[in-house]
Design an enzyme around this catalytic site. Sequence first.
Site, PDB file in Angstrom:
ATOM      1  N   CYS A   1       0.817  -1.224   0.000  1.00  8.10           N
ATOM      2  CA  CYS A   1       0.000   0.000   0.000  1.00  8.10           C
ATOM      3  C   CYS A   1       0.849   1.273   0.000  1.00  8.10           C
ATOM      4  O   CYS A   1       0.338   2.355  -0.248  1.00  8.10           O
ATOM      5  CB  CYS A   1      -0.952  -0.008   1.189  1.00  8.10           C
ATOM      6  SG  CYS A   1      -2.105  -1.387   1.120  1.00  8.10           S
TER       7      CYS A   1
ATOM      8  N   HIS B   1      -3.432   7.074   2.241  1.00  8.59           N
ATOM      9  CA  HIS B   1      -3.786   5.788   1.637  1.00  8.59           C
ATOM     10  C   HIS B   1      -5.164   5.396   2.163  1.00  8.59           C
ATOM     11  O   HIS B   1      -5.471   5.565   3.335  1.00  8.59           O
ATOM     12  CB  HIS B   1      -2.729   4.752   2.042  1.00  8.59           C
ATOM     13  CG  HIS B   1      -3.154   3.356   1.760  1.00  8.59           C
ATOM     14  ND1 HIS B   1      -3.543   2.945   0.511  1.00  8.59           N
ATOM     15  CD2 HIS B   1      -3.287   2.277   2.590  1.00  8.59           C
ATOM     16  CE1 HIS B   1      -3.872   1.663   0.573  1.00  8.59           C
ATOM     17  NE2 HIS B   1      -3.746   1.237   1.818  1.00  8.59           N
TER      18      HIS B   1
ATOM     19  N   ASN C   1      -9.948  -0.489  -0.967  1.00  5.22           N
ATOM     20  CA  ASN C   1      -8.487  -0.313  -0.926  1.00  5.22           C
ATOM     21  C   ASN C   1      -7.896  -0.884  -2.215  1.00  5.22           C
ATOM     22  O   ASN C   1      -7.866  -2.102  -2.393  1.00  5.22           O
ATOM     23  CB  ASN C   1      -7.948  -1.035   0.318  1.00  5.22           C
ATOM     24  CG  ASN C   1      -6.438  -0.920   0.450  1.00  5.22           C
ATOM     25  OD1 ASN C   1      -5.762  -0.416  -0.443  1.00  5.22           O
ATOM     26  ND2 ASN C   1      -5.913  -1.407   1.556  1.00  5.22           N
TER      27      ASN C   1
HETATM   28  N1  COA Z   1     -18.598  -8.834   8.173  1.00  2.00           N
HETATM   29  C1  COA Z   1     -19.095  -9.044   9.407  1.00  2.00           C
HETATM   30  N2  COA Z   1     -18.321  -9.315  10.459  1.00  2.00           N
HETATM   31  C2  COA Z   1     -17.002  -9.380  10.266  1.00  2.00           C
HETATM   32  C3  COA Z   1     -16.413  -9.162   9.014  1.00  2.00           C
HETATM   33  C4  COA Z   1     -17.277  -8.890   7.942  1.00  2.00           C
HETATM   34  N3  COA Z   1     -16.817  -8.667   6.692  1.00  2.00           N
HETATM   35  N4  COA Z   1     -15.086  -9.296   9.132  1.00  2.00           N
HETATM   36  C5  COA Z   1     -14.831  -9.563  10.408  1.00  2.00           C
HETATM   37  N5  COA Z   1     -15.992  -9.618  11.099  1.00  2.00           N
HETATM   38  C6  COA Z   1     -16.190  -9.910  12.520  1.00  2.00           C
HETATM   39  C7  COA Z   1     -15.032 -10.657  13.137  1.00  2.00           C
HETATM   40  O1  COA Z   1     -15.163 -12.044  12.904  1.00  2.00           O
HETATM   41  C8  COA Z   1     -15.180 -10.312  14.575  1.00  2.00           C
HETATM   42  O2  COA Z   1     -16.170 -11.116  15.153  1.00  2.00           O
HETATM   43  P1  COA Z   1     -16.008 -11.672  16.670  1.00  2.00           P
HETATM   44  O3  COA Z   1     -15.951 -10.455  17.517  1.00  2.00           O
HETATM   45  O4  COA Z   1     -17.227 -12.496  16.826  1.00  2.00           O
HETATM   46  O5  COA Z   1     -14.720 -12.441  16.666  1.00  2.00           O
HETATM   47  C9  COA Z   1     -15.711  -8.873  14.567  1.00  2.00           C
HETATM   48  O6  COA Z   1     -16.246  -8.682  13.227  1.00  2.00           O
HETATM   49  C10 COA Z   1     -14.661  -7.830  14.837  1.00  2.00           C
HETATM   50  O7  COA Z   1     -13.516  -8.173  14.061  1.00  2.00           O
HETATM   51  P2  COA Z   1     -12.225  -7.289  14.079  1.00  2.00           P
HETATM   52  O8  COA Z   1     -11.187  -7.904  13.186  1.00  2.00           O
HETATM   53  O9  COA Z   1     -11.825  -6.953  15.481  1.00  2.00           O
HETATM   54  O10 COA Z   1     -12.823  -5.982  13.413  1.00  2.00           O
HETATM   55  P3  COA Z   1     -12.167  -4.579  13.210  1.00  2.00           P
HETATM   56  O11 COA Z   1     -13.029  -3.560  13.756  1.00  2.00           O
HETATM   57  O12 COA Z   1     -10.719  -4.565  13.577  1.00  2.00           O
HETATM   58  O13 COA Z   1     -12.266  -4.444  11.625  1.00  2.00           O
HETATM   59  C11 COA Z   1     -10.847  -4.620   9.703  1.00  2.00           C
HETATM   60  C12 COA Z   1     -11.605  -5.364  10.800  1.00  2.00           C
HETATM   61  C13 COA Z   1     -10.115  -5.620   8.841  1.00  2.00           C
HETATM   62  C14 COA Z   1     -11.849  -3.848   8.904  1.00  2.00           C
HETATM   63  C15 COA Z   1      -9.847  -3.637  10.377  1.00  2.00           C
HETATM   64  O14 COA Z   1      -9.109  -4.307  11.367  1.00  2.00           O
HETATM   65  C16 COA Z   1      -8.927  -3.010   9.384  1.00  2.00           C
HETATM   66  O15 COA Z   1      -9.325  -2.254   8.543  1.00  2.00           O
HETATM   67  N6  COA Z   1      -7.623  -3.251   9.523  1.00  2.00           N
HETATM   68  C17 COA Z   1      -6.649  -2.644   8.641  1.00  2.00           C
HETATM   69  C18 COA Z   1      -6.569  -3.485   7.468  1.00  2.00           C
HETATM   70  C19 COA Z   1      -6.138  -2.861   6.176  1.00  2.00           C
HETATM   71  O16 COA Z   1      -6.871  -2.209   5.539  1.00  2.00           O
HETATM   72  N7  COA Z   1      -4.927  -3.168   5.757  1.00  2.00           N
HETATM   73  C20 COA Z   1      -4.481  -2.931   4.449  1.00  2.00           C
HETATM   74  C21 COA Z   1      -3.128  -2.403   4.416  1.00  2.00           C
HETATM   75  S1  COA Z   1      -2.992  -0.914   5.330  1.00  2.00           S
END
Ligand code: COA
Length: 328
Positions: free
Chosen positions: A116, A255, A285
């Site tokens: 990224c 980004h 993204n």
């Molecule tokens: N739909 C519904 N629920 C989902 C889901 C989806 N698409 N993806 C994950 N969940 C659930 C998880 O299973 C989890 O459930 P649980 O609490 O029962 O275990 C819950 O939602 C929370 O998951 P978590 O991973 O803690 O969510 P989050 O708020 O951290 O959001 C991302 C997840 C991936 C959106 C977030 O961590 C993120 O954006 N990270 C940065 C990733 C990125 O963009 N990287 C690219 C390079 S910079």
Amino acid sequence: MDKTFAAITGVAGYVPEDILTNHDLEKMVDTNDEWIVSRTGISQRHILKDPSKATSDMCVEAAKVLLEKTNTKPEDIDLIIVGTVTGDYVFPDTANLLASKIGASNAFGFDINAACSGFIYSIVTGSKFIETGTYKKVMVCGADKMSSILNYEDRSTCILFGDGAGAVLLEPSNAGGLIDAVLKGDGSGCEYLHMKAGGSLNPATIETVTNKEHYVYQEGRVVFKYAVKGMSDTIKEVLERNNLTNDDIDWVIPHQANKRIILSVADQLDFPHDKVLINIENYGNTTAGTIPLVLRDFEDKFQKGDKIILTAFGGGFTWGSVLLEWTY
Ligand code: COA
């Protein structure tokens, strides 16, 4: 003697026609529009469906618009750099394919693999060829066909990414352009965001395919925290060493990985949200494509002399911030 800066003299972008909405994803994995919008800010992403097309083809579309907009002949391009982690092939590089496809017959090219952060690594690298007087016209693309490395059965990753490409032209300038950059890397972050197989460590085998190891693997929560810190710290560093404060900055172009990451960075640094440009709702993204696509979408807002921060964080880990002055 006046310093020569590398200025962005044109921007262009391309996203494929086909759109994958959150409602489409609801039919593919256990997710819903409300979760995706509230946790990421994404409503839809564009997907390159034509199996005969790849990252270089999206770059071609962006490059053609860029050449026309800047009134540049392809044979006048000296160098092409493509930031990407989804090149058409492991080798050769996408930049050389792109050069041939657009008729940039006097250019050489290479790809930069910084996930990224691919666009900011590439634009800083390209700027050095201009600043040293080596070249006059450098095309820098950021492009990824993320749909080619996503597991559409994994709801934690497949909702995040889309396909797209952006391109800018760098030319010499005596007033404005890329002023400064802070680029960082930390390979120990690999464990949290990588593709397990397909490289020399784990070449493709029937097992790697069966185990779905040719897709993005990510521990989202960990990456989220590092991303906020990495972007905030490098913005602070680039401001401090140029004796600037938030008030001196007209636009922040982050980004586009997650709207909550972007707004957390803005809040940590007390940047008013209206200075922070966001288009993640439309594209998701696009990895190296996000920053040039923001430049394209908001180009009309920029005035000559505006001070702009580009900031990114990605797999590697790689991250950094660039300070530039708009020149047109
Ligand atoms: N739909 C519904 N629920 C989902 C889901 C989806 N698409 N993806 C994950 N969940 C659930 C998880 O299973 C989890 O459930 P649980 O609490 O029962 O275990 C819950 O939602 C929370 O998951 P978590 O991973 O803690 O969510 P989050 O708020 O951290 O959001 C991302 C997840 C991936 C959106 C977030 O961590 C993120 O954006 N990270 C940065 C990733 C990125 O963009 N990287 C690219 C390079 S910079």
